[in-house]
Motif scaffolding. Sequence first.
Motif, PDB file in Angstrom:
ATOM      1  N   MET A  65       0.965  -1.178  -0.071  1.00 32.20           N
ATOM      2  CA  MET A  65       0.044   0.004   0.193  1.00 32.20           C
ATOM      3  C   MET A  65       1.010   1.147  -0.060  1.00 32.20           C
ATOM      4  N   ARG A  66       2.053   1.204   0.402  1.00 38.77           N
ATOM      5  CA  ARG A  66       2.930   2.269  -0.001  1.00 38.77           C
ATOM      6  C   ARG A  66       3.085   2.793  -1.152  1.00 38.77           C
ATOM      7  N   PRO A  67       2.585   4.248  -1.194  1.00 36.87           N
ATOM      8  CA  PRO A  67       2.531   4.851  -2.565  1.00 36.87           C
ATOM      9  C   PRO A  67       3.912   4.877  -3.316  1.00 36.87           C
ATOM     10  N   ALA A  68       3.951   4.551  -4.627  1.00 30.06           N
ATOM     11  CA  ALA A  68       5.186   4.302  -5.156  1.00 30.06           C
ATOM     12  C   ALA A  68       5.529   5.627  -5.831  1.00 30.06           C
ATOM     13  N   ALA A  69       4.652   6.801  -5.916  1.00 30.76           N
ATOM     14  CA  ALA A  69       4.856   8.231  -6.571  1.00 30.76           C
ATOM     15  C   ALA A  69       4.091   9.093  -5.758  1.00 30.76           C
ATOM     16  N   PRO A  70       4.363  10.256  -5.925  1.00 30.67           N
ATOM     17  CA  PRO A  70       3.515  11.391  -5.082  1.00 30.67           C
ATOM     18  C   PRO A  70       2.071  11.227  -6.085  1.00 30.67           C
ATOM     19  N   PRO A  71       1.024  11.829  -5.495  1.00 30.91           N
ATOM     20  CA  PRO A  71       0.005  12.311  -6.234  1.00 30.91           C
ATOM     21  C   PRO A  71       0.260  13.030  -7.745  1.00 30.91           C
ATOM     22  N   CYS A 113      -0.587   3.066   7.387  1.00 32.16           N
ATOM     23  CA  CYS A 113      -1.331   3.384   6.021  1.00 32.16           C
ATOM     24  C   CYS A 113      -1.900   4.762   6.353  1.00 32.16           C
ATOM     25  N   ARG A 114      -2.242   5.344   7.436  1.00 36.96           N
ATOM     26  CA  ARG A 114      -2.748   6.445   7.772  1.00 36.96           C
ATOM     27  C   ARG A 114      -1.584   7.530   7.505  1.00 36.96           C
ATOM     28  N   ASP A 115      -0.469   7.211   7.957  1.00 37.17           N
ATOM     29  CA  ASP A 115       0.554   8.213   7.617  1.00 37.17           C
ATOM     30  C   ASP A 115       0.750   8.302   6.282  1.00 37.17           C
ATOM     31  N   PHE A 116       0.672   7.158   5.412  1.00 37.77           N
ATOM     32  CA  PHE A 116       0.745   7.349   3.685  1.00 37.77           C
ATOM     33  C   PHE A 116      -0.185   8.196   3.216  1.00 37.77           C
ATOM     34  N   THR A 117      -1.416   8.303   3.696  1.00 33.00           N
ATOM     35  CA  THR A 117      -2.404   8.987   3.086  1.00 33.00           C
ATOM     36  C   THR A 117      -2.187  10.349   3.556  1.00 33.00           C
ATOM     37  N   MET A 118      -1.743  10.767   4.719  1.00 32.62           N
ATOM     38  CA  MET A 118      -1.332  11.993   5.254  1.00 32.62           C
ATOM     39  C   MET A 118      -0.204  12.592   4.532  1.00 32.62           C
ATOM     40  N   GLU A 119       0.596  11.903   4.241  1.00 32.84           N
ATOM     41  CA  GLU A 119       1.570  12.374   3.363  1.00 32.84           C
ATOM     42  C   GLU A 119       1.446  12.920   2.029  1.00 32.84           C
ATOM     43  N   GLN A 120       0.524  11.996   1.440  1.00 35.02           N
ATOM     44  CA  GLN A 120      -0.195  12.243   0.021  1.00 35.02           C
ATOM     45  C   GLN A 120      -0.840  13.526   0.034  1.00 35.02           C
ATOM     46  N   LEU A 121      -1.734  13.612   1.233  1.00 34.17           N
ATOM     47  CA  LEU A 121      -2.493  15.088   1.227  1.00 34.17           C
ATOM     48  C   LEU A 121      -1.687  16.013   1.504  1.00 34.17           C
ATOM     49  N   ALA A 122      -0.481  16.047   2.264  1.00 34.46           N
ATOM     50  CA  ALA A 122       0.403  16.952   2.501  1.00 34.46           C
ATOM     51  C   ALA A 122       1.061  17.522   1.326  1.00 34.46           C
TER      52      ALA A 122
END
Length: 169
Positions: A65-71, A113-122
Amino acid sequence: MAKEMQRQGGRSARIQAAVHAAVRSLGPGATVPAIADAAGVTPSTIYRRWGDLSELLADVAVERMRPAAPPVDTGSAYGDLEAYALQLADEMTTAVGRQMLRDVLGSDCAPQCRDFTMEQLAIMQTRADARGEPFPDMAMDLVIAPILMRVVHEMPVDEDFVHRLMVRL
């Protein structure tokens, strides 16, 4: 979940990689003895490192689930968030996505996983700030959480649903 004190690289990383590969290759229904055999380790190694099968499955799911790239950068805060939400819905509504989410939610890995999402939102927030655009502070609550809740409860999550969430936001 893998313990915090592990060194990067070396034997520990090789064991983790072998065990993760074994889990992915064996698929649903794999047992600790079968995973250990496929990874070339003893079951006690798995129990010592992950505690139980559910934590091991969650650890594997987190890595997937770790993002492979920025949004995607669409040029607008709204566009970035909508593209991210559509991609999240698309990935999580697959059989694999639903199973990964189930594996993670009941584990010690959920905060990652929450942190992954928060990083993408940031990242999206930083882009919006650079463009002088507002970024909605309720994106997690009004867009991401409803998508994940529907995925967990096997309710439909389609493009129209995501668009309605974005309009409400």
